[in-house]
Motif scaffolding. Structure first.
Motif, PDB file in Angstrom:
ATOM      1  N   LEU A   1      40.916  42.703  51.801  1.00  0.00           N
ATOM      2  CA  LEU A   1      39.814  43.659  51.870  1.00  0.00           C
ATOM      3  C   LEU A   1      40.019  44.844  50.933  1.00  0.00           C
ATOM      4  CD1 LEU A   1      39.139  43.733  55.723  1.00  0.00           C
ATOM      5  CD2 LEU A   1      37.805  42.576  53.954  1.00  0.00           C
ATOM      6  N   ARG A   2      41.224  45.390  50.915  1.00  0.00           N
ATOM      7  CA  ARG A   2      41.465  46.560  50.073  1.00  0.00           C
ATOM      8  C   ARG A   2      41.293  46.230  48.601  1.00  0.00           C
ATOM      9  NH1 ARG A   2      47.201  48.241  52.566  1.00  0.00           N
ATOM     10  NH2 ARG A   2      47.333  45.975  52.404  1.00  0.00           N
ATOM     11  N   GLU A   3      41.790  45.083  48.187  1.00  0.00           N
ATOM     12  CA  GLU A   3      41.685  44.703  46.784  1.00  0.00           C
ATOM     13  C   GLU A   3      40.233  44.447  46.387  1.00  0.00           C
ATOM     14  OE1 GLU A   3      43.794  43.543  48.947  1.00  0.00           O
ATOM     15  OE2 GLU A   3      45.794  43.996  48.159  1.00  0.00           O
ATOM     16  N   LEU A   4      39.481  43.768  47.249  1.00  0.00           N
ATOM     17  CA  LEU A   4      38.069  43.534  46.966  1.00  0.00           C
ATOM     18  C   LEU A   4      37.301  44.852  46.931  1.00  0.00           C
ATOM     19  CD1 LEU A   4      37.417  40.362  49.161  1.00  0.00           C
ATOM     20  CD2 LEU A   4      37.360  40.477  46.660  1.00  0.00           C
ATOM     21  N   GLY A   5      37.655  45.763  47.839  1.00  0.00           N
ATOM     22  CA  GLY A   5      37.026  47.078  47.831  1.00  0.00           C
ATOM     23  C   GLY A   5      37.318  47.831  46.541  1.00  0.00           C
ATOM     24  N   LEU A   6      38.564  47.731  46.050  1.00  0.00           N
ATOM     25  CA  LEU A   6      38.933  48.382  44.797  1.00  0.00           C
ATOM     26  C   LEU A   6      38.141  47.803  43.631  1.00  0.00           C
ATOM     27  CD1 LEU A   6      40.742  50.308  43.184  1.00  0.00           C
ATOM     28  CD2 LEU A   6      42.452  48.466  43.071  1.00  0.00           C
ATOM     29  N   VAL A   7      38.018  46.489  43.590  1.00  0.00           N
ATOM     30  CA  VAL A   7      37.244  45.835  42.531  1.00  0.00           C
ATOM     31  C   VAL A   7      35.792  46.307  42.559  1.00  0.00           C
ATOM     32  CG1 VAL A   7      36.304  43.609  41.776  1.00  0.00           C
ATOM     33  CG2 VAL A   7      38.729  43.813  42.363  1.00  0.00           C
ATOM     34  N   LEU A   8      35.219  46.378  43.750  1.00  0.00           N
ATOM     35  CA  LEU A   8      33.837  46.841  43.904  1.00  0.00           C
ATOM     36  C   LEU A   8      33.681  48.272  43.380  1.00  0.00           C
ATOM     37  CD1 LEU A   8      31.665  46.302  47.100  1.00  0.00           C
ATOM     38  CD2 LEU A   8      31.579  48.430  45.810  1.00  0.00           C
ATOM     39  N   LEU A   9      34.595  49.154  43.760  1.00  0.00           N
ATOM     40  CA  LEU A   9      34.506  50.556  43.347  1.00  0.00           C
ATOM     41  C   LEU A   9      34.702  50.716  41.846  1.00  0.00           C
ATOM     42  CD1 LEU A   9      36.446  52.310  46.258  1.00  0.00           C
ATOM     43  CD2 LEU A   9      33.987  52.353  45.830  1.00  0.00           C
TER      44      LEU A   9
ATOM     45  N   PHE B   1      31.050  44.817  34.993  1.00  0.00           N
ATOM     46  CA  PHE B   1      31.481  43.506  35.486  1.00  0.00           C
ATOM     47  C   PHE B   1      32.770  43.065  34.785  1.00  0.00           C
ATOM     48  CE2 PHE B   1      31.570  38.915  34.741  1.00  0.00           C
ATOM     49  CZ  PHE B   1      31.498  38.413  36.024  1.00  0.00           C
ATOM     50  N   ALA B   2      32.793  43.187  33.455  1.00  0.00           N
ATOM     51  CA  ALA B   2      33.950  42.719  32.687  1.00  0.00           C
ATOM     52  C   ALA B   2      35.193  43.550  32.999  1.00  0.00           C
ATOM     53  CB  ALA B   2      33.641  42.766  31.191  1.00  0.00           C
ATOM     54  N   GLY B   3      35.026  44.873  33.105  1.00  0.00           N
ATOM     55  CA  GLY B   3      36.167  45.730  33.391  1.00  0.00           C
ATOM     56  C   GLY B   3      36.778  45.434  34.755  1.00  0.00           C
ATOM     57  N   ALA B   4      35.919  45.300  35.768  1.00  0.00           N
ATOM     58  CA  ALA B   4      36.420  45.014  37.116  1.00  0.00           C
ATOM     59  C   ALA B   4      36.950  43.583  37.211  1.00  0.00           C
ATOM     60  CB  ALA B   4      35.306  45.234  38.141  1.00  0.00           C
TER      61      ALA B   4
ATOM     62  N   ALA C   1      40.578  42.568  38.624  1.00  0.00           N
ATOM     63  CA  ALA C   1      40.775  41.582  39.693  1.00  0.00           C
ATOM     64  C   ALA C   1      41.762  40.504  39.270  1.00  0.00           C
ATOM     65  CB  ALA C   1      39.431  40.956  40.070  1.00  0.00           C
ATOM     66  N   GLN C   2      41.711  40.149  37.995  1.00  0.00           N
ATOM     67  CA  GLN C   2      42.602  39.111  37.474  1.00  0.00           C
ATOM     68  C   GLN C   2      44.066  39.537  37.533  1.00  0.00           C
ATOM     69  OE1 GLN C   2      41.652  38.067  33.409  1.00  0.00           O
ATOM     70  NE2 GLN C   2      41.837  35.884  33.853  1.00  0.00           N
ATOM     71  N   GLN C   3      44.302  40.859  37.534  1.00  0.00           N
ATOM     72  CA  GLN C   3      45.671  41.373  37.533  1.00  0.00           C
ATOM     73  C   GLN C   3      46.196  41.694  38.927  1.00  0.00           C
ATOM     74  OE1 GLN C   3      47.252  41.266  34.589  1.00  0.00           O
ATOM     75  NE2 GLN C   3      45.286  40.500  33.814  1.00  0.00           N
ATOM     76  N   LEU C   4      45.319  41.731  39.927  1.00  0.00           N
ATOM     77  CA  LEU C   4      45.749  42.074  41.279  1.00  0.00           C
ATOM     78  C   LEU C   4      46.390  40.853  41.950  1.00  0.00           C
ATOM     79  CD1 LEU C   4      42.682  44.184  42.504  1.00  0.00           C
ATOM     80  CD2 LEU C   4      44.923  45.015  41.743  1.00  0.00           C
ATOM     81  N   PRO C   5      47.640  40.974  42.389  1.00  0.00           N
ATOM     82  CA  PRO C   5      48.338  39.822  42.980  1.00  0.00           C
ATOM     83  C   PRO C   5      47.576  39.178  44.136  1.00  0.00           C
ATOM     84  CG  PRO C   5      49.880  41.608  42.569  1.00  0.00           C
ATOM     85  CD  PRO C   5      48.517  42.166  42.307  1.00  0.00           C
ATOM     86  N   ALA C   6      46.875  39.989  44.944  1.00  0.00           N
ATOM     87  CA  ALA C   6      46.174  39.435  46.105  1.00  0.00           C
ATOM     88  C   ALA C   6      44.947  38.627  45.719  1.00  0.00           C
ATOM     89  CB  ALA C   6      45.758  40.572  47.053  1.00  0.00           C
ATOM     90  N   LEU C   7      44.462  38.765  44.475  1.00  0.00           N
ATOM     91  CA  LEU C   7      43.231  38.080  44.068  1.00  0.00           C
ATOM     92  C   LEU C   7      43.460  37.013  43.006  1.00  0.00           C
ATOM     93  CD1 LEU C   7      40.711  41.080  43.855  1.00  0.00           C
ATOM     94  CD2 LEU C   7      41.141  39.534  45.779  1.00  0.00           C
ATOM     95  N   THR C   8      44.676  36.892  42.499  1.00  0.00           N
ATOM     96  CA  THR C   8      44.918  35.931  41.414  1.00  0.00           C
ATOM     97  C   THR C   8      44.652  34.491  41.835  1.00  0.00           C
ATOM     98  OG1 THR C   8      47.270  35.939  42.013  1.00  0.00           O
ATOM     99  CG2 THR C   8      46.584  37.368  40.204  1.00  0.00           C
ATOM    100  N   ARG C   9      44.679  34.228  43.149  1.00  0.00           N
ATOM    101  CA  ARG C   9      44.411  32.856  43.622  1.00  0.00           C
ATOM    102  C   ARG C   9      42.983  32.424  43.313  1.00  0.00           C
ATOM    103  NH1 ARG C   9      46.117  32.046  49.691  1.00  0.00           N
ATOM    104  NH2 ARG C   9      46.326  29.889  49.002  1.00  0.00           N
ATOM    105  N   GLY C  10      42.094  33.381  43.036  1.00  0.00           N
ATOM    106  CA  GLY C  10      40.708  33.052  42.731  1.00  0.00           C
ATOM    107  C   GLY C  10      40.452  32.758  41.266  1.00  0.00           C
TER     108      GLY C  10
END
Length: 391
Positions: free
Chosen positions: A8-16, A64-67, A71-80
């Motif tokens: 949740l925190r990582e997705l929230g950060l990406v959104l912000l 979109f591209a910046g976020a 997201a690609q660099q966040l360990p919790a989201l790299t699985r996507g």
């Protein structure tokens, strides 16, 4: 990470971050457009009265591209991301392709068939690279699973994507409408995606729809302050078509992600097909698109010929101000989208009650001008000074 496999925190950060970059980039793009004289002139069907810069989609894709890179660099989201799943790569290049088509159309006004070809090309890029329908769950009787082969999935996905691209593009006719609808629909699908992530303990396949939705909600939220009435910049076809493509990507990615073996036959979550939820989230623009095609065809016109018969035009003629028209449409989309999602995340009786209350509230808000003043011959309420006839 918080929750059972739900970042949740990582997705929230990406959104912000998507919102912040889009907000800042929109100011830069607007300034450049004004300096170069790239502003949208007034057309007969338009509801704005001042020439306004367009091509806001460029700023939205920048966010979109910046976020996306974050997201690609966040360990919790790299699985996507690749190599575990190709879907995020597919949506990036599909978005880049539709942005190119939209910018050319915003600046030079492509013909309807040329633009349609470009839309199918962008949709094909996305489906070929990895976002395509594979499985449908039909929650009737004992339940049926429809499995599509690769060609069937790509063709159906391309058609579905072009439908949503045009649905959002058609409804983008009043300040703040498309950005708000994209944000609401994206949030509804995000909630659904988070429930799938939670239920499946963070399965790889459940990450892309959640990330796509976080990006979509972020860029819409970042653009909306510039675009809400009175708009200082329009998103143009580049922005509206990008929203449509991202909604399609999230919808397709979310479909088929439920592991039916995790639920009992009586569990409502197992009976609600993902595609039904996401179609509910974008029901308004799709209905507006279908009605526009029927209306124009019945008049002997091309279905691509623009007119002033969209839902927002009718609400303006009913007597709503511009801002109230947008808020009424926000309420209808929220009622349908979150109502549909509620059946997947809360008990049935609460979901029914929530949906009914939301729908009744939207209906009452729609009727407000009828109680405030007499509707004049132009369709505008005599008590609404800011309303003006359209078309």
């Amino acid at each position: 990470m918080s929750g059972a496999g739900v970042p949740l925190r990582e997705l929230g950060l990406v959104l912000l971050v998507a919102a912040a970059i889009t907000y800042l980039a929109t100011g830069v793009v607007r300034s450049a457009l004004v300096r170069t004289g790239r502003v949208a002139e007034i057309r007969q069907r338009d509801v704005h009265t001042q020439p306004t810069p367009s091509v806001g989609g460029l700023a939205m894709f920048t966010g979109f591209a910046g976020a996306y890179l974050l997201a690609q660099q966040l360990p919790a989201l790299t699985r996507g991301f690749a190599p575990l799943t190709p879907e995020m790569t597919a949506v990036f290049f599909g978005g880049l392709a539709i942005l190119a088509v939209g910018i050319v159309d915003d600046l030079y006004e492509l013909g309807a068939l040329t633009k349609l070809f470009g839309q199918f090309a962008a949709a094909a890029v996305m489906s070929v690279l990895g976002i395509a329908f594979t499985v449908f769950y039909v929650p009737f009787g004992e339940g049926t699973t429809l499995i599509l082969d690769q060609i069937q999935g790509m063709v159906l996905s391309a058609i579905f994507t072009v439908l949503l691209i045009n649905a959002v593009n058609f409804v983008d006719g009043i300040d703040g409408l498309a950005a708000g609808l994209g944000m609401i629909a994206g949030t509804a699908i995000l909630i659904y995606s988070l429930s799938v992530l939670h239920d499946q303990g963070g399965a790889v396949s459940a990450y892309p729809p959640a990330i796509i939705c976080a990006l979509l909600v972020g860029i819409c939220a970042g653009f909306l302050p510039h675009n809400f009435e009175p708009a200082r910049i329009f998103m143009g076809d580049s922005g509206a078509m990008l929203i449509g493509l991202l909604l399609s990507a999230a919808s397709i990615s979310a479909s088929g992600k439920i592991n039916m073996s995790l639920y009992g036959a009586a569990d409502l979550v197992a009976l609600v097909s993902p595609i039904i939820v996401v179609l509910a989230a974008i029901a308004l623009p799709v209905l507006d698109l279908v009605w526009a095609v029927v209306r124009r065809t019945a008049r002997g016109q091309s279905p691509f010929q623009a007119d002033a018969g969209h839902i927002h035009h009718r609400l303006l003629r009913l007597g709503h101000t511009h801002r109230r028209t947008v808020l009424v449409l926000y309420m209808w989309v929220s009622a349908v989208a979150f109502g549909a999602v509620s059946f997947s995340v809360i008990p049935f009786r609460f979901a029914v009650g929530f949906t009914l209350v939301a729908l009744v509230t939207a209906f009452l808000l729609t009727l407000v001008p009828l109680a405030k003043g007499k509707i004049g011959p132009t369709g505008a309420s005599s008590s609404s000074k800011s309303s003006r006839p359209v078309g």
